[in-house]
Design an enzyme around this catalytic site. Structure first.
Site, short mmCIF file in Angstrom:
data_model
loop_
_atom_site.label_atom_id
_atom_site.label_comp_id
_atom_site.label_asym_id
_atom_site.label_seq_id
_atom_site.Cartn_x
_atom_site.Cartn_y
_atom_site.Cartn_z
N ARG A 112 56.83 13.44 13.78
CA ARG A 112 56.70 14.75 14.45
C ARG A 112 57.13 15.81 13.46
NH1 ARG A 112 58.42 16.86 20.44
NH2 ARG A 112 56.50 15.74 20.86
N HIS A 139 48.27 17.42 19.04
CA HIS A 139 49.17 16.51 19.78
C HIS A 139 48.33 15.40 20.42
CE1 HIS A 139 52.69 15.03 21.56
NE2 HIS A 139 52.98 15.97 22.43
N GLN A 142 49.57 13.08 23.40
CA GLN A 142 49.59 13.69 24.73
C GLN A 142 48.20 13.61 25.37
OE1 GLN A 142 52.44 15.14 26.37
NE2 GLN A 142 51.02 14.91 28.09
N ASP A 227 50.30 25.29 28.66
CA ASP A 227 51.44 24.86 27.84
C ASP A 227 52.29 26.10 27.60
OD1 ASP A 227 53.12 23.43 26.13
OD2 ASP A 227 51.71 23.36 24.45
N CYS A 267 51.83 19.46 29.42
CA CYS A 267 52.46 18.37 28.65
C CYS A 267 53.98 18.35 28.82
CB CYS A 267 52.08 18.49 27.17
SG CYS A 267 52.73 19.97 26.37
N ARG A 295 52.65 8.73 29.22
CA ARG A 295 52.89 8.66 27.78
C ARG A 295 53.29 7.24 27.39
NH1 ARG A 295 54.24 13.36 25.05
NH2 ARG A 295 54.12 12.02 23.21
N1 NVA Z 1 53.01 23.31 22.18
C1 NVA Z 1 54.32 22.68 22.37
C2 NVA Z 1 54.15 21.27 22.81
C3 NVA Z 1 55.44 20.52 23.02
C4 NVA Z 1 55.25 19.10 23.43
C5 NVA Z 1 55.10 22.78 21.07
O1 NVA Z 1 54.51 22.54 20.01
O2 NVA Z 1 56.29 23.08 21.12
N1 CP Z 2 55.11 16.54 25.81
C1 CP Z 2 55.94 16.20 24.81
O1 CP Z 2 55.51 15.80 23.72
O2 CP Z 2 57.26 16.29 25.12
P1 CP Z 2 58.51 16.13 24.13
O3 CP Z 2 58.55 17.34 23.25
O4 CP Z 2 59.68 16.05 25.07
O5 CP Z 2 58.36 14.87 23.34
#
Ligand code: NVA
Ligand code: CP
Length: 308
Positions: A112, A139, A142, A227, A267, A295
């Site tokens: 990540r 992502h 997801q 989101d 998500c 997930r």
């Molecule tokens: N768009 C959000 C998704 C988190 C799972 C982010 O990148 O923070």
């Molecule tokens: N939706 C998602 O990826 O959540 P987290 O940031 O908690 O892993």
């Protein structure tokens, strides 16, 4: 030598939905349904006995970490969590060194990170499959869960109308990929300033359109998705974004223009009262808890696909 490696060994990575074919993605979703039933029946088949997943997080996580860690345990393997701080990568050890070292020890790596380029660079140096656990651009994990959730609730998503509200962010761009691969119609409703990447939009132009008026966008929708307005790494722009995104909130007025049986997904984590109201998030159309739980099952199926 990297040139030799990239062109001589074919390792399956999962960096975006386009890393796999539609039929591979469908077989992962079908397998996820089987695995979900196995968990319900308390029956765990150790298909990844002794296999180890390394997980590098340069951003926070709850769902991604817990679903991968639980998933590996249920499959008979193990997962190692490397936090944003406390590992050498957090102190600046080069990505290509970390990738080669971890490849000698683990069977798969989830990463990540921020720029999607970092993920690609990491994968180029990895001898084991690399999974995108979220980048600034995509992502895909997801999306596996969202597609599974839709399939369980409503069957095939093909030719359905999906409406994305809010930021043209990593989740939105993965939805754009999904629309092309699974042949559904995606309408992206966002402020002009926050449209998704034009190349990504162009590549999926048959399946994606932009509609800046939220009420026009949502008309007749089968699925409504949103989101957060400020993603991880954009916290300092949160105040400014709140004003600009206001009219893209998913609330009961907006949902009333979608089909009667329309579903809502997010998500998570969610900001109640910003991108979605409490009423919708906790209401009967909301799939968010099932979606989060999925997930686990979809990523177990992904791990089996990449490792067996
Ligand atoms: N768009 C959000 C998704 C988190 C799972 C982010 O990148 O923070
Ligand atoms: N939706 C998602 O990826 O959540 P987290 O940031 O908690 O892993």
């Amino acid at each position: 030598n990297i040139f030799f490696k990239v062109f001589s060994v074919s390792i399956k990575h999962f960096l975006t939905l386009d890393s796999l074919s539609r039929s591979d993605l469908e077989s992962i979703i079908d397998r996820a349904l089987e695995l979900k039933n196995e968990v319900k029946n308390g029956n765990f088949e150790a298909t990844l006995n002794n296999r180890v997943l390394g997980m590098i997080f340069e951003k926070s996580s709850t769902r991604t970490r817990v679903s991968f860690e639980t998933g590996m345990a249920q499959l008979g393997g193990h997962a190692i969590y490397l936090a944003p701080t406390g590992s050498q990568i957090g102190r600046g050890e080069p990505l290509q060194d970390t990738a080669r070292v971890l490849s000698k020890m683990v069977d798969c790596i989830m990463f990540r990170t921020f720029e999607h380029e970092r993920l690609k660079q990491f994968a180029n140096y990895s001898d084991v499959p690399v999974i995108n656990g979220l980048s600034d651009s995509f992502h895909p994990c997801q999306l596996l869960a969202d597609l599974l959730t839709y399939k369980e609730a409503r069957g095939s998503i093909e030719n359905k109308k999906v409406v994305w509200f809010g930021d043209g962010n990593n989740m939105c761009q993965s939805y754009i990929n999904a629309a092309r691969i699974f042949n559904f119609q995606l309408v992206v409703s966002c402020p002009e300033e926050f449209t998704p990447d034009s190349k990504i939009l162009k590549f999926s132009k048959e399946n994606t359109s932009l509609e800046h008026d939220p009420f026009k966008a949502v008309n007749g929708a089968d699925l409504v998705v949103t989101d957060v307005w400020a993603s991880m790494g954009q916290e300092n722009t949160q105040e400014n974004r709140r004003e600009k995104f206001k009219k893209y909130q998913v609330n009961s007025e907006v949902m009333s223009q979608a089909k009667n049986n329309a579903l809502f997904m997010h998500c998570l984590p969610a900001h109640r009262g910003e991108e979605v109201t409490e009423e919708i998030l906790e209401g009967p159309q909301s799939m968010v808890w099932e979606e989060a739980g999925n997930r686990l099952h979809s990523q177990k199926a992904l791990l089996e696909f990449l490792l067996i």
